[in-house]
Design an enzyme around this catalytic site. Sequence first.
Site, PDB file in Angstrom:
ATOM      1  N   HIS A 190      71.404  88.178 -28.916  1.00 52.91           N
ATOM      2  CA  HIS A 190      70.340  89.128 -29.663  1.00 52.91           C
ATOM      3  C   HIS A 190      70.627  88.840 -31.160  1.00 52.91           C
ATOM      4  CE1 HIS A 190      70.647  91.802 -25.639  1.00 52.91           C
ATOM      5  NE2 HIS A 190      70.067  90.628 -25.570  1.00 52.91           N
ATOM      6  N   CYS A 232      58.065  73.045 -30.784  1.00 58.46           N
ATOM      7  CA  CYS A 232      58.776  74.199 -31.414  1.00 58.46           C
ATOM      8  C   CYS A 232      60.237  74.223 -31.163  1.00 58.46           C
ATOM      9  CB  CYS A 232      58.095  75.382 -30.875  1.00 58.46           C
ATOM     10  SG  CYS A 232      58.759  77.059 -31.437  1.00 58.46           S
TER      11      CYS A 232
END
Length: 747
Positions: A364, A677
């Site tokens: 995270h 990407c």
Amino acid sequence: MPDGTESESRKLLVRLRDTLAESGAGQERLDKITHLIATSMRTEVCSIYLFRDEETLELCATEGLKPESVHQTRLRLGEGLVGRVARTSEIVNSADAPKEKGFRYMPETGEEAYSSFLGVPIQRLGEPMGVLVVQSKMAREYTPDEVYALEVVAMVLAEMAELGAFIGDGAALKARHQQPVLFRGTIGQEGVAEGHIWLHEPRVVVTNPVAENPEAETERLHKAVGELRVSVDEMLSSAEGGDSEQLQVLEAYKMFANSKGWIRRMEDDIARGLSAEAAVEKEQSVARARLARATDAYLRERLNDLDDLSNRLLRILTGQGRDTGAAMPDDPVLVARNIGPAELLDYGRSLKAIILEEGSVGSHAAIVARALAIPLIVHARNITTEALNGNHVLIDGEQGVVHLRPDEVVVKAFRDKMAMQAAAQQRYASIRDLPAETLCGQRVKLMMNAGLMADLPSLPSSGAEGVGLFRTELQFLVRNQMPKRAELSALYARVLDAAQGQRVIFRTLDIGSDKVLPYMKPNDEPNPALGWRAIRVGLDKPGVLRMQLQALIRAANGRPLSLMFPFIAQIDEFEMARAELDKVLERETKLGHALPETLEVGTMLETPSLAFAPQRFFEMVDFVSIGGNDLKQFFFAADRENERVRRRYDTLNVSFLSFIEGIVNRCRTTKTSLSFCGEDAGRPIEALCFAAIGVETLSMRPASIGPVKHLLRRTNLKELKQVIDASREAGDQSVRDAVMDYMRQQS
């Protein structure tokens, strides 16, 4: 323990404290300490071995062995009984040392006369610093009380070393927290930065390890434990009715805070001469040693809970911690063992860089750091124990290197590198509004990745032609409960407003693997990267997927909308996700809500299986975005979290490049829009090669757009394609060398 023994233990610690309080250089103090310990414990030998580097121990002081062996005798980690204690952090207590497994005789010390051996680790909260040894001619095992006494002395030595007690002319130890230190970690987010350390959890320093009044120290301990219990009860009360996982953690906290065994052990430590905070830290060191050896996941979690609780208790006892009144520097570099996304967002863009002792490239914190474009280094081992608030630090997020307290030579070289990058950025600014058009006339579309509203202001200044990936999971990760549909809709609407008509591709919720929501029960999966994640979660929990799709449609409010589903592995997963979208569109129509003016629905291609899907898959999707980070790790079977393997495989490997070209050709056949990407899209040489084999859109972090555009505008992609083809035909494993040779010839 008999009262007399307790008294002797306290006497030894008081004598030790008084010796350390005397003036003198570091070596003189160490010599006095070995004499004091040998005399007090009635042993012929006492020796102190300290680490010279991570692998080498040196005899730094001795009473009883040959004086000329001091600073001459050295051992490798694991070598001999001393090396064994240092490597395992476990005590060795032997009546006949020469017969012990791994014993090594060192003739220069004259220790052949001594049979018995007791060695204990000198360490502070699991950080190894050396070994304290006593030896006797008489063959005997040392008693538990003697072992305990030496353990306590070793702990006090570690604390005093932390405070700089052994520094000076002829010192056995260098000044801690004053020398330059180089850390090598894993790159979580590229970039270079210079700043000063700001510790997320300031290190508690015990300044009074020895106490003369056990009753007063015991009273201090009980008072602090009482405060700790109140704070845990308050946390439990505020969490009632909330997440069950959080409640379980807090219940474990409460269990430890009320543990009679834990309190009794600390009381015993105080009775033997330690201060209250030293007693807490001693038991914490024991817990950390057990944690390092524990293989059971449940036990490790509980020991982590105890470690955290000990830190809280230490902060109460010492008054040290986050609220110390210290001012954050103007150029803060955050240092932490680990950190959650919400805490990191609280710091915001004020941070120059982030250095984590733990963490991962997909954590995270890494996601937020990338969204904020802040350089991030993870796995910087022991950084939290070495760094102090305000220390000067240099971060090279392109090499995975941290220079703590660097010398002037390193600072000058680093600043020269930063100046060169700043000059390059000025060149890139001059071409910001120009197209990424190559010398052969090929136009490549460059887009940026984003995940926070804070990213969007950089869209115009970056020169990007839109947002090729907007990560929607961050809004879920930074909350303690599921966000409401209206909140998400308002956020997505602000994103579209900020884009000012440029295309934004929203990726639906990509959670699971290492991105576990705080309010979602984690799954104990053997390989989370290949487990229940992304679209698999969305299809198994369609209510969440439909809620997010409704929010996106309402945010568009009649404007064009582009969205894509993550981690599609086969055609039926896309069909099921598209069916959920169709249900939402039908419901929104019935409710009278405006539908998007145009709706493009695509997918991320992150698994090799999808590249071989039936042709009708490529016909039904509006666009495909290659998710390079995941695709590369699955293609090479190389975990991108594992430093041992992730760098072994080159993106420009012929096999991988040919695989990407195969996807390009499939999309050309069906006239399906294709983009690449990921991190490699923002690396100029890799970006050139992708463009040369036919990828017409690249999506990357905003800071990479300038360098990629600069190189594209100076390159003939048709010639570069010939170089790539020639390298493949020659049987090269990678085309990198051939491409680099070609680029050097062009410059």
